[in-house]
Structures are given as structure tokens and as C-alpha cells.
Enzyme design. Structure first.
Site, PDB file in Angstrom:
ATOM      1  N   CYS A  15      -8.859 -19.753  33.527  1.00  0.00           N
ATOM      2  CA  CYS A  15      -9.707 -19.028  33.524  1.00  0.00           C
ATOM      3  C   CYS A  15     -10.770 -18.454  32.216  1.00  0.00           C
ATOM      4  O   CYS A  15      -9.611 -17.681  31.585  1.00  0.00           O
ATOM      5  CB  CYS A  15      -9.314 -17.543  34.387  1.00  0.00           C
ATOM      6  SG  CYS A  15     -10.795 -16.714  35.321  1.00  0.00           S
ATOM      7  N   CYS A  25      -5.136  -9.879  35.617  1.00  0.00           N
ATOM      8  CA  CYS A  25      -4.585 -10.817  36.294  1.00  0.00           C
ATOM      9  C   CYS A  25      -3.403 -12.086  35.798  1.00  0.00           C
ATOM     10  O   CYS A  25      -4.302 -12.104  34.563  1.00  0.00           O
ATOM     11  CB  CYS A  25      -5.659 -11.741  36.870  1.00  0.00           C
ATOM     12  SG  CYS A  25      -6.116 -12.988  37.691  1.00  0.00           S
ATOM     13  N   CYS A  37      -5.724 -20.654  50.639  1.00  0.00           N
ATOM     14  CA  CYS A  37      -6.164 -20.179  48.985  1.00  0.00           C
ATOM     15  C   CYS A  37      -5.919 -21.033  48.242  1.00  0.00           C
ATOM     16  O   CYS A  37      -5.366 -21.267  47.603  1.00  0.00           O
ATOM     17  CB  CYS A  37      -6.151 -18.783  48.306  1.00  0.00           C
ATOM     18  SG  CYS A  37      -6.613 -17.934  47.538  1.00  0.00           S
ATOM     19  N   CYS A  81      -2.141 -12.080  45.099  1.00  0.00           N
ATOM     20  CA  CYS A  81      -3.410 -11.725  45.206  1.00  0.00           C
ATOM     21  C   CYS A  81      -3.001 -12.042  43.550  1.00  0.00           C
ATOM     22  O   CYS A  81      -2.248 -11.489  43.130  1.00  0.00           O
ATOM     23  CB  CYS A  81      -3.891 -10.927  45.136  1.00  0.00           C
ATOM     24  SG  CYS A  81      -4.331 -10.943  46.986  1.00  0.00           S
ATOM     25  N   CYS A 125     -10.427 -11.028  33.549  1.00  0.00           N
ATOM     26  CA  CYS A 125      -9.609  -9.438  33.859  1.00  0.00           C
ATOM     27  C   CYS A 125      -7.888  -9.109  33.414  1.00  0.00           C
ATOM     28  O   CYS A 125      -6.203  -9.971  33.768  1.00  0.00           O
ATOM     29  CB  CYS A 125      -9.203  -9.620  35.521  1.00  0.00           C
ATOM     30  SG  CYS A 125     -10.792 -10.307  35.991  1.00  0.00           S
ATOM     31  N   GLU A 128      -3.049 -24.268  41.388  1.00  0.00           N
ATOM     32  CA  GLU A 128      -1.925 -23.514  42.627  1.00  0.00           C
ATOM     33  C   GLU A 128      -2.962 -23.410  43.530  1.00  0.00           C
ATOM     34  O   GLU A 128      -4.022 -23.037  43.701  1.00  0.00           O
ATOM     35  CB  GLU A 128      -1.203 -22.427  42.033  1.00  0.00           C
ATOM     36  CG  GLU A 128       0.222 -22.985  41.285  1.00  0.00           C
ATOM     37  CD  GLU A 128       0.729 -21.887  40.514  1.00  0.00           C
ATOM     38  OE1 GLU A 128       1.835 -21.648  40.856  1.00  0.00           O
ATOM     39  OE2 GLU A 128       0.607 -20.475  40.651  1.00  0.00           O
TER      40      GLU A 128
HETATM   41  N1  SAH Z   1     -12.272 -14.515  40.389  1.00  0.00           N
HETATM   42  C1  SAH Z   1     -12.426 -14.800  40.749  1.00  0.00           C
HETATM   43  C2  SAH Z   1     -11.376 -15.281  42.349  1.00  0.00           C
HETATM   44  C3  SAH Z   1      -9.837 -14.629  42.178  1.00  0.00           C
HETATM   45  S1  SAH Z   1      -9.468 -13.485  43.508  1.00  0.00           S
HETATM   46  C4  SAH Z   1     -11.961 -13.143  41.407  1.00  0.00           C
HETATM   47  O1  SAH Z   1     -12.434 -11.681  40.650  1.00  0.00           O
HETATM   48  O2  SAH Z   1     -12.510 -12.547  42.736  1.00  0.00           O
HETATM   49  C5  SAH Z   1      -8.315 -13.367  43.482  1.00  0.00           C
HETATM   50  C6  SAH Z   1      -8.164 -12.188  43.695  1.00  0.00           C
HETATM   51  O3  SAH Z   1      -6.567 -10.789  43.172  1.00  0.00           O
HETATM   52  C7  SAH Z   1      -9.193 -10.989  42.930  1.00  0.00           C
HETATM   53  O4  SAH Z   1      -9.662 -10.103  43.806  1.00  0.00           O
HETATM   54  C8  SAH Z   1      -8.623 -10.284  41.895  1.00  0.00           C
HETATM   55  O5  SAH Z   1      -9.548  -9.265  41.041  1.00  0.00           O
HETATM   56  C9  SAH Z   1      -7.565  -9.984  42.378  1.00  0.00           C
HETATM   57  N2  SAH Z   1      -6.413  -9.764  41.494  1.00  0.00           N
HETATM   58  C10 SAH Z   1      -5.904 -10.526  40.742  1.00  0.00           C
HETATM   59  N3  SAH Z   1      -4.537  -9.874  40.142  1.00  0.00           N
HETATM   60  C11 SAH Z   1      -4.040  -9.290  41.029  1.00  0.00           C
HETATM   61  C12 SAH Z   1      -2.942  -8.181  40.677  1.00  0.00           C
HETATM   62  N4  SAH Z   1      -2.604  -8.688  39.876  1.00  0.00           N
HETATM   63  N5  SAH Z   1      -2.926  -7.700  42.051  1.00  0.00           N
HETATM   64  C13 SAH Z   1      -3.558  -7.987  42.180  1.00  0.00           C
HETATM   65  N6  SAH Z   1      -4.282  -8.232  43.059  1.00  0.00           N
HETATM   66  C14 SAH Z   1      -5.343  -9.232  41.843  1.00  0.00           C
END
Ligand code: SAH
Length: 349
Positions: A112, A119, A105, A333, A116, A92
Site C-alpha cells: 500500500c 497499519c 475480506c 484489521c 498510515c 492475504e
Molecule cells: N486502505 C483502505 C482499506 C484498508 S481497510 C482503508 O484505509 O480504509 C483496513 C482497515 O483497518 C482500515 O480502516 C484501517 O485504517 C484499519 N487499520 C489499519 N491498521 C490497523 C490496526 N493496526 N488496528 C486496527 N485497525 C487498523
């Protein structure tokens, strides 16, 4: 990979053509078709003889994305694309409109590995890394589809860009190439969960992009609970390389901090965060966590977020709350995910 023409630099493409005795000027034409005119089919290269187009399509497959689904937010016109890759995998991308222009984006991997806890990208597991051309293609196809110039890129979609380091670096080379779209490195942000050795490797290149760090917690105890990568590289180790990065590149680091109610949003967390970031050229982006159906986390209240901003501000740390775009289409995000549904409905909404 070597035949993946969309991932080749102009020099590599020229060398391939010359080895095949294809006239030199053809390399320039093909490169421009791909990276300026953003075509995804040799048949669109109208100044090439048909025989050459056929020859090329046999030798150099074009691994471009196809739009499998497109959703437009009714709230703010944010557009989310589901792209199908040449092998049937999906990623996406999201296009947002800001005052300064369009930002895309893009995803760097299918799924992945980082795990986390909050996420969505991690839920379907990891499938594979994207080729440089597949990352480019998300932007190329979106730009053509929208008929608008996309001027900014955030590597914040699905996947961990520094876990696909070589391909992401090549993507950056190609997208900033003056023979291609020539997007300024300063308009690009790369977000990472904190793979320290790769940040260090990237630092050696002295790129003018914005480094975004998904920090989300100020202590190892807390961060390791929500981000497994922290068990490998501690908060202090991560912040040490960030300080070095900021001072050597003079570029402000952006720290992402998803606020999870009752987990990482206490005053103590804010105080600790402020003390750890003190004196660093940086900015904190607070994001009330976006809810993901399978995850237990709830967004912090407005008051909590404001209090966090205040505590950070008092310590001289600049913090802002990220505006939420595309929330009606799960485009915010951390909500991008691998969608593989064999009964999927193709077609554009
Ligand atoms: N793997 C990279 C790129 C992903 S960017 C990274 O970790 O930075 C996506 C961003 O959204 C990251 O900062 C991630 O931590 C954040 N993110 C993931 N799940 C989220 C959620 N449920 N709500 C808000 N931010 C989230």
C-alpha cells in the site's frame, strides 16, 4: 490486460471469441466455468473440446490466485489465506463467519502507498495494484476451498481500493453480475482512507454498497500525523463528500476509528468527532488498535473505548466496538501484509 480473461465482462469475452470465430455459445460456457463454477484451469472446463481448451490457454492466460498458506483460528474459525499471484507476489485474504453468513475480506493491492502509521499493509511498501480478476480470484478460491458460499465482501484487506479505482469498479461489476456469483451490492463494503475525488467519482455511479471511511481522528492536526493522505484532503473536505454521499445514496456511512491509547482517544476527541458527524446518516466503528510489531501504538483501554461510545451516543451518534476475529493468526484489521519470503514454505496447514 486485454487478454486477462478473468477480468473480462461477458460482453467483452463474447466479442473476443467472436473476433476469433469461436462459436457464440462457447463464450457463455467459458464465462460460467470461470464465474459460476469458479474453475482456475481450462482443463476443468469439461464440456469444451480439448483443442479449444488448448487454444484458449495459449491466448488467454488465467491470472488466478494459488493458496500458498492457510491458517485457521483456533478461537473462532476465522481463516486467513496467503495467496500467491501469477507473478510470484503475495496477498492475504480473511474469511469470517457471522450469523448472516460468510464474509471475505479481500486485498486490492500488493502492499500500500498510503503510509498510515498504525497499519501493517504499508510496511513492505507498495508493489502493484491487483487486476479485477485477481480480486475475484481471492473469493473464488476461498469459496471453493471452504465449500461454503461466501455472501458478503469487505474491501478491507491490503491496499487502498480507491487507488486502484478502475480495477475495483470492474471487480464490483463482475462479482455482482447475475451470470456470475451475483452477490448483492448491498452485501459489499468498500473501505477507503479518504481519496476525495475518487469518492466523488464513485458517488456518480450511485452504487448501493456500504462506504467505509477510515477516519481515525477528528482534527487535521491529529489525522495528518497518523494518515499522510490527510495532508491532501482535509477532514472537513472528506466529511463534506461523505455527507453528500449519504444523502444522495441514502446509505449509511461507516466510519472506522482505531483507538490508539493516548493519541486519539481523549474525551475532547470524542466531543469533536461527535460535532463533526452530527446529523449525518452514519455509524462509528471503534476498533481498539491491533498491535503491529513495528508500530508504537497501543490499544486504548476498555474504559476509554466505553467512554468514547458514551460521548458519541449522547450526541446521537451511533457507535459500536468491533469484535475481534482471528487474533491468534494476525488476521485482524490492519494486520495483513505483503509476505515475500523466498524461503517460504509452501503447503497448507
Ligand atoms: N486502505 C483502505 C482499506 C484498508 S481497510 C482503508 O484505509 O480504509 C483496513 C482497515 O483497518 C482500515 O480502516 C484501517 O485504517 C484499519 N487499520 C489499519 N491498521 C490497523 C490496526 N493496526 N488496528 C486496527 N485497525 C487498523
Amino acid at each position: 490486460m486485454s487478454r486477462d480473461i478473468l477480468s473480462m465482462t461477458f460482453e467483452e469475452l463474447s466479442a473476443e471469441f467472436s473476433a476469433l470465430n469461436i462459436q457464440k455459445f462457447r463464450a457463455k460456457q467459458v464465462y460460467e466455468w470461470l464465474h459460476r463454477h469458479l474453475v482456475s484451469d481450462y482443463d476443468e472446463m469439461s464440456n469444451l473440446p480439448k483443442s479449444l481448451r488448448e487454444e484458449l490457454s495459449e491466448m488467454f492466460p488465467l491470472y488466478t490466485c494459488k493458496i500458498a498458506r492457510k491458517q485457521v483460528s483456533k478461537l473462532d474459525n476465522t481463516v486467513k489465506y496467503l495467496f500467491e499471484l501469477h507473478d510470484g507476489d503475495f496477498v492475504e485474504s480473511v474469511v469470517m463467519k457471522y450469523k448472516y453468513g460468510y464474509t471475505i475480506c479481500v486485498s486490492s493491492q500488493v502492499g500500500c502507498k498510503m503510509g498510515c502509521a498504525f497499519c501493517a499493509s504499508t510496511l513492505g511498501g507498495f508493489k502493484r495494484s491487483l487486476l479485477p480478476g485477481e480480486i475475484l480470484s481471492q473469493l473464488y478460491i476461498a469459496q471453493k476451498d471452504l465449500g461454503e458460499r461466501i455472501s458478503h465482501i469487505v474491501l478491507m484487506g491490503m491496499g487502498e481500493p480507491l487507488d486502484n479505482y478502475d480495477n475495483v469498479m470492474r471487480f464490483l461489476t463482475l462479482i455482482t453480475d447475475e451470470k456470475g456469483l451475483n452477490i448483492s451490492m448491498r452485501n459489499i463494503s468498500l473501505s477507503t482512507c479518504g481519496i476525495v475525488p475518487k469518492i466523488s467519482e464513485m458517488l456518480d455511479k450511485h452504487l448501493q454498497l456500504t462506504l467505509s471511511i477510515s477516519l481515525h481522528a477528528p482534527s487535521d492536526e491529529l489525522r495528518s500525523r497518523i494518515m499522510p493522505i490527510n495532508k491532501k484532503y482535509s477532514v472537513d473536505e472528506l466529511l463534506r463528500i461523505c455527507r453528500k454521499y449519504a444523502s444522495e445514496t441514502s446509505r449509511r456511512i461507516s466510519f472506522e476509528y482505531a483507538m490508539l491509547a493516548g493519541v486519539n482517544d481523549s474525551d475532547e476527541c470524542a466531543v469533536l468527532l461527535a460535532s463533526k458527524l452530527k446529523g449525518m446518516l452514519c455509524h462509528v466503528n471503534l476498533i481498539p488498535v491491533n498491535e503491529v510489531a513495528e508500530s508504537p501504538f497501543k490499544p486504548s483501554s476498555h474504559e476509554r473505548v466505553e467512554r468514547f461510545v458514551e460521548i458519541l451516543g449522547k450526541s446521537g451518534i451511533n457507535a459500536t466496538v468491533r469484535r475481534k476475529l482471528g487474533s491468534d493468526i494476525d488476521a485482524s484489521c490492519g494486520q495483513l501484509r505483503q509476505k515475500e519470503n523466498s524461503n517460504r514454505k509452501k503447503g497448507v496447514e
